[in-house]
Scaffold this motif. Structure first.
Motif, PDB file in Angstrom:
ATOM      1  N   MET A   1     -12.833 -34.313  32.953  1.00 51.11           N
ATOM      2  CA  MET A   1     -13.986 -34.751  32.195  1.00 51.11           C
ATOM      3  C   MET A   1     -13.837 -34.452  30.709  1.00 51.11           C
ATOM      4  SD  MET A   1     -17.869 -33.543  32.701  1.00 51.11           S
ATOM      5  CE  MET A   1     -18.903 -33.514  31.300  1.00 51.11           C
ATOM      6  N   GLN A   2     -13.215 -33.332  30.382  1.00 49.51           N
ATOM      7  CA  GLN A   2     -13.144 -32.966  28.982  1.00 49.51           C
ATOM      8  C   GLN A   2     -11.920 -32.116  28.708  1.00 49.51           C
ATOM      9  OE1 GLN A   2     -16.958 -31.555  29.131  1.00 49.51           O
ATOM     10  NE2 GLN A   2     -16.485 -29.664  30.128  1.00 49.51           N
ATOM     11  N   ALA A   3     -11.560 -32.065  27.455  1.00 48.85           N
ATOM     12  CA  ALA A   3     -10.431 -31.240  27.036  1.00 48.85           C
ATOM     13  C   ALA A   3     -10.968 -30.082  26.222  1.00 48.85           C
ATOM     14  CB  ALA A   3      -9.471 -32.071  26.189  1.00 48.85           C
ATOM     15  N   VAL A   4     -10.346 -28.952  26.343  1.00 48.23           N
ATOM     16  CA  VAL A   4     -10.728 -27.793  25.556  1.00 48.23           C
ATOM     17  C   VAL A   4      -9.532 -27.415  24.704  1.00 48.23           C
ATOM     18  CG1 VAL A   4     -11.468 -25.392  25.611  1.00 48.23           C
ATOM     19  CG2 VAL A   4     -12.292 -26.973  27.353  1.00 48.23           C
ATOM     20  N   LEU A   5      -9.726 -27.413  23.394  1.00 51.89           N
ATOM     21  CA  LEU A   5      -8.693 -26.994  22.456  1.00 51.89           C
ATOM     22  C   LEU A   5      -9.137 -25.697  21.825  1.00 51.89           C
ATOM     23  CD1 LEU A   5      -7.989 -30.365  20.638  1.00 51.89           C
ATOM     24  CD2 LEU A   5      -6.734 -29.363  22.526  1.00 51.89           C
ATOM     25  N   LYS A   6      -8.188 -24.875  21.420  1.00 54.75           N
ATOM     26  CA  LYS A   6      -8.556 -23.596  20.825  1.00 54.75           C
ATOM     27  C   LYS A   6      -7.887 -23.417  19.479  1.00 54.75           C
ATOM     28  CE  LYS A   6      -9.481 -21.359  25.118  1.00 54.75           C
ATOM     29  NZ  LYS A   6      -9.576 -20.140  25.826  1.00 54.75           N
TER      30      LYS A   6
ATOM     31  N   ARG B   1     -14.462 -31.441  24.317  1.00 53.74           N
ATOM     32  CA  ARG B   1     -14.597 -32.875  24.058  1.00 53.74           C
ATOM     33  C   ARG B   1     -15.025 -33.606  25.332  1.00 53.74           C
ATOM     34  NH1 ARG B   1      -9.311 -32.556  20.840  1.00 53.74           N
ATOM     35  NH2 ARG B   1     -10.074 -32.484  18.711  1.00 53.74           N
ATOM     36  N   PRO B   2     -16.321 -33.674  25.590  1.00 46.47           N
ATOM     37  CA  PRO B   2     -16.769 -34.430  26.770  1.00 46.47           C
ATOM     38  C   PRO B   2     -16.504 -35.913  26.571  1.00 46.47           C
ATOM     39  CG  PRO B   2     -18.642 -33.719  25.461  1.00 46.47           C
ATOM     40  CD  PRO B   2     -17.423 -33.104  24.838  1.00 46.47           C
ATOM     41  N   GLN B   3     -16.403 -36.643  27.681  1.00 42.23           N
ATOM     42  CA  GLN B   3     -16.131 -38.079  27.626  1.00 42.23           C
ATOM     43  C   GLN B   3     -17.099 -38.834  28.513  1.00 42.23           C
ATOM     44  OE1 GLN B   3     -12.056 -38.471  28.828  1.00 42.23           O
ATOM     45  NE2 GLN B   3     -11.267 -37.374  27.067  1.00 42.23           N
TER      46      GLN B   3
ATOM     47  N   ALA C   1     -17.010 -21.265  28.229  1.00 42.38           N
ATOM     48  CA  ALA C   1     -16.402 -21.163  26.893  1.00 42.38           C
ATOM     49  C   ALA C   1     -17.115 -20.106  26.053  1.00 42.38           C
ATOM     50  CB  ALA C   1     -16.447 -22.521  26.192  1.00 42.38           C
ATOM     51  N   LEU C   2     -18.443 -20.087  26.112  1.00 40.03           N
ATOM     52  CA  LEU C   2     -19.205 -19.110  25.327  1.00 40.03           C
ATOM     53  C   LEU C   2     -19.000 -17.681  25.816  1.00 40.03           C
ATOM     54  CD1 LEU C   2     -22.512 -21.115  24.844  1.00 40.03           C
ATOM     55  CD2 LEU C   2     -20.994 -20.315  23.012  1.00 40.03           C
ATOM     56  N   ALA C   3     -18.677 -17.512  27.070  1.00 39.87           N
ATOM     57  CA  ALA C   3     -18.506 -16.179  27.645  1.00 39.87           C
ATOM     58  C   ALA C   3     -17.195 -15.518  27.228  1.00 39.87           C
ATOM     59  CB  ALA C   3     -18.586 -16.256  29.168  1.00 39.87           C
ATOM     60  N   GLN C   4     -16.281 -16.275  26.652  1.00 42.74           N
ATOM     61  CA  GLN C   4     -14.992 -15.715  26.251  1.00 42.74           C
ATOM     62  C   GLN C   4     -15.180 -14.746  25.083  1.00 42.74           C
ATOM     63  OE1 GLN C   4     -12.261 -18.886  25.419  1.00 42.74           O
ATOM     64  NE2 GLN C   4     -12.722 -19.931  27.329  1.00 42.74           N
ATOM     65  N   ASP C   5     -14.624 -13.562  25.225  1.00 44.24           N
ATOM     66  CA  ASP C   5     -14.781 -12.534  24.197  1.00 44.24           C
ATOM     67  C   ASP C   5     -14.063 -12.872  22.888  1.00 44.24           C
ATOM     68  OD1 ASP C   5     -16.373 -10.921  25.763  1.00 44.24           O
ATOM     69  OD2 ASP C   5     -14.673  -9.815  26.590  1.00 44.24           O
ATOM     70  N   ASN C   6     -12.962 -13.594  22.986  1.00 45.51           N
ATOM     71  CA  ASN C   6     -12.148 -13.874  21.800  1.00 45.51           C
ATOM     72  C   ASN C   6     -12.608 -15.119  21.046  1.00 45.51           C
ATOM     73  OD1 ASN C   6     -11.390 -15.694  23.741  1.00 45.51           O
ATOM     74  ND2 ASN C   6      -9.204 -15.541  23.327  1.00 45.51           N
ATOM     75  N   MET C   7     -13.763 -15.645  21.367  1.00 43.05           N
ATOM     76  CA  MET C   7     -14.264 -16.872  20.757  1.00 43.05           C
ATOM     77  C   MET C   7     -15.601 -16.601  20.078  1.00 43.05           C
ATOM     78  SD  MET C   7     -16.366 -19.749  21.026  1.00 43.05           S
ATOM     79  CE  MET C   7     -17.141 -19.361  22.550  1.00 43.05           C
ATOM     80  N   SER C   8     -15.748 -17.063  18.825  1.00 47.94           N
ATOM     81  CA  SER C   8     -17.013 -16.846  18.123  1.00 47.94           C
ATOM     82  C   SER C   8     -17.723 -18.145  17.764  1.00 47.94           C
ATOM     83  CB  SER C   8     -16.788 -16.009  16.859  1.00 47.94           C
ATOM     84  OG  SER C   8     -15.896 -16.663  15.994  1.00 47.94           O
ATOM     85  N   ILE C   9     -17.013 -19.274  17.824  1.00 48.76           N
ATOM     86  CA  ILE C   9     -17.618 -20.568  17.496  1.00 48.76           C
ATOM     87  C   ILE C   9     -17.247 -21.571  18.584  1.00 48.76           C
ATOM     88  CG2 ILE C   9     -17.734 -22.470  15.839  1.00 48.76           C
ATOM     89  CD1 ILE C   9     -16.797 -20.445  13.685  1.00 48.76           C
ATOM     90  N   LEU C  10     -18.257 -22.225  19.147  1.00 47.99           N
ATOM     91  CA  LEU C  10     -18.029 -23.304  20.104  1.00 47.99           C
ATOM     92  C   LEU C  10     -18.423 -24.612  19.449  1.00 47.99           C
ATOM     93  CD1 LEU C  10     -17.231 -24.352  22.891  1.00 47.99           C
ATOM     94  CD2 LEU C  10     -19.581 -23.937  23.630  1.00 47.99           C
ATOM     95  N   VAL C  11     -17.486 -25.538  19.412  1.00 46.12           N
ATOM     96  CA  VAL C  11     -17.714 -26.868  18.843  1.00 46.12           C
ATOM     97  C   VAL C  11     -17.677 -27.884  19.982  1.00 46.12           C
ATOM     98  CG1 VAL C  11     -16.847 -28.630  17.252  1.00 46.12           C
ATOM     99  CG2 VAL C  11     -16.615 -26.195  16.673  1.00 46.12           C
ATOM    100  N   VAL C  12     -18.681 -28.733  20.049  1.00 44.82           N
ATOM    101  CA  VAL C  12     -18.692 -29.820  21.019  1.00 44.82           C
ATOM    102  C   VAL C  12     -18.490 -31.112  20.246  1.00 44.82           C
ATOM    103  CG1 VAL C  12     -19.970 -31.000  22.838  1.00 44.82           C
ATOM    104  CG2 VAL C  12     -20.240 -28.537  22.543  1.00 44.82           C
ATOM    105  N   ASP C  13     -17.338 -31.735  20.460  1.00 45.54           N
ATOM    106  CA  ASP C  13     -16.975 -32.988  19.796  1.00 45.54           C
ATOM    107  C   ASP C  13     -17.469 -34.134  20.674  1.00 45.54           C
ATOM    108  OD1 ASP C  13     -15.712 -35.290  18.828  1.00 45.54           O
ATOM    109  OD2 ASP C  13     -13.879 -34.211  18.295  1.00 45.54           O
ATOM    110  N   LEU C  14     -18.483 -34.848  20.203  1.00 48.01           N
ATOM    111  CA  LEU C  14     -19.130 -35.902  20.991  1.00 48.01           C
ATOM    112  C   LEU C  14     -18.587 -37.302  20.709  1.00 48.01           C
ATOM    113  CD1 LEU C  14     -22.819 -34.609  20.782  1.00 48.01           C
ATOM    114  CD2 LEU C  14     -21.237 -34.410  22.702  1.00 48.01           C
ATOM    115  N   ALA C  15     -17.417 -37.396  20.090  1.00 46.30           N
ATOM    116  CA  ALA C  15     -16.856 -38.699  19.714  1.00 46.30           C
ATOM    117  C   ALA C  15     -16.685 -39.642  20.897  1.00 46.30           C
ATOM    118  CB  ALA C  15     -15.517 -38.514  18.999  1.00 46.30           C
ATOM    119  N   ALA C  16     -16.321 -39.125  22.055  1.00 44.26           N
ATOM    120  CA  ALA C  16     -16.043 -39.967  23.225  1.00 44.26           C
ATOM    121  C   ALA C  16     -17.242 -40.079  24.178  1.00 44.26           C
ATOM    122  CB  ALA C  16     -14.826 -39.431  23.971  1.00 44.26           C
ATOM    123  N   VAL C  17     -18.394 -39.578  23.768  1.00 40.63           N
ATOM    124  CA  VAL C  17     -19.592 -39.667  24.616  1.00 40.63           C
ATOM    125  C   VAL C  17     -20.271 -41.005  24.379  1.00 40.63           C
ATOM    126  CG1 VAL C  17     -21.860 -38.671  25.092  1.00 40.63           C
ATOM    127  CG2 VAL C  17     -19.901 -37.183  24.723  1.00 40.63           C
ATOM    128  N   GLU C  18     -20.449 -41.755  25.452  1.00 45.12           N
ATOM    129  CA  GLU C  18     -21.034 -43.094  25.366  1.00 45.12           C
ATOM    130  C   GLU C  18     -22.543 -43.089  25.548  1.00 45.12           C
ATOM    131  OE1 GLU C  18     -18.904 -45.117  28.415  1.00 45.12           O
ATOM    132  OE2 GLU C  18     -16.981 -44.815  27.420  1.00 45.12           O
TER     133      GLU C  18
END
Length: 111
Positions: free
Chosen positions: A1-6, A14-16, A34-51
């Motif tokens: 459904m989506q790809a996660v890049l770090k 990137r949901p589709q 994704a938000l639960a990960q300790d080493n991550m401080s910013i979550l970006v949701v790229d909605l480019a492929a959401v119809e």
């Protein structure tokens, strides 16, 4: 459904296709993971492929935004198409979410 890049301390999801009642729980679970990960401080949701986006999809995003706030993390949206942006404007959620034109613009500001 989506790809996660770090990037360092940044996760991009990137949901589709459609974000609706059929897949909103899975999408929300992905955001929560994704938000639960300790080493991550910013979550970006790229909605480019959401119809399309319905109320269940919106609620998944709102839930993730609330969780991010409670965890002291940032939650941002980018690449929102005009059709999807209208939904945010009609619900006045464009005033709640931090929405960027593109992932590149967001990356320039963050990195």
């Amino acid at each position: 459904m989506q790809a996660v890049l770090k990037y360092p301390k940044i996760a991009v999801i990137r949901p589709q296709g459609c974000l609706n009642a059929a897949n909103a729980l899975e999408f929300e679970r992905d955001l929560t993971t994704a938000l639960a990960q300790d080493n991550m401080s910013i979550l970006v949701v790229d909605l480019a492929a959401v119809e399309s986006l319905d109320s269940a999809g919106l609620m998944a995003l709102v839930s993730a935004l609330k969780l991010a706030g409670s965890l002291g993390k940032s939650f941002r949206l980018c690449s929102v198409s005009p059709a999807i942006k209208i939904i945010f404007e009609m619900t006045q959620l464009d005033r709640v979410f931090e929405i960027w034109k593109s992932e590149a613009e967001l990356a320039q500001r963050i990195l």
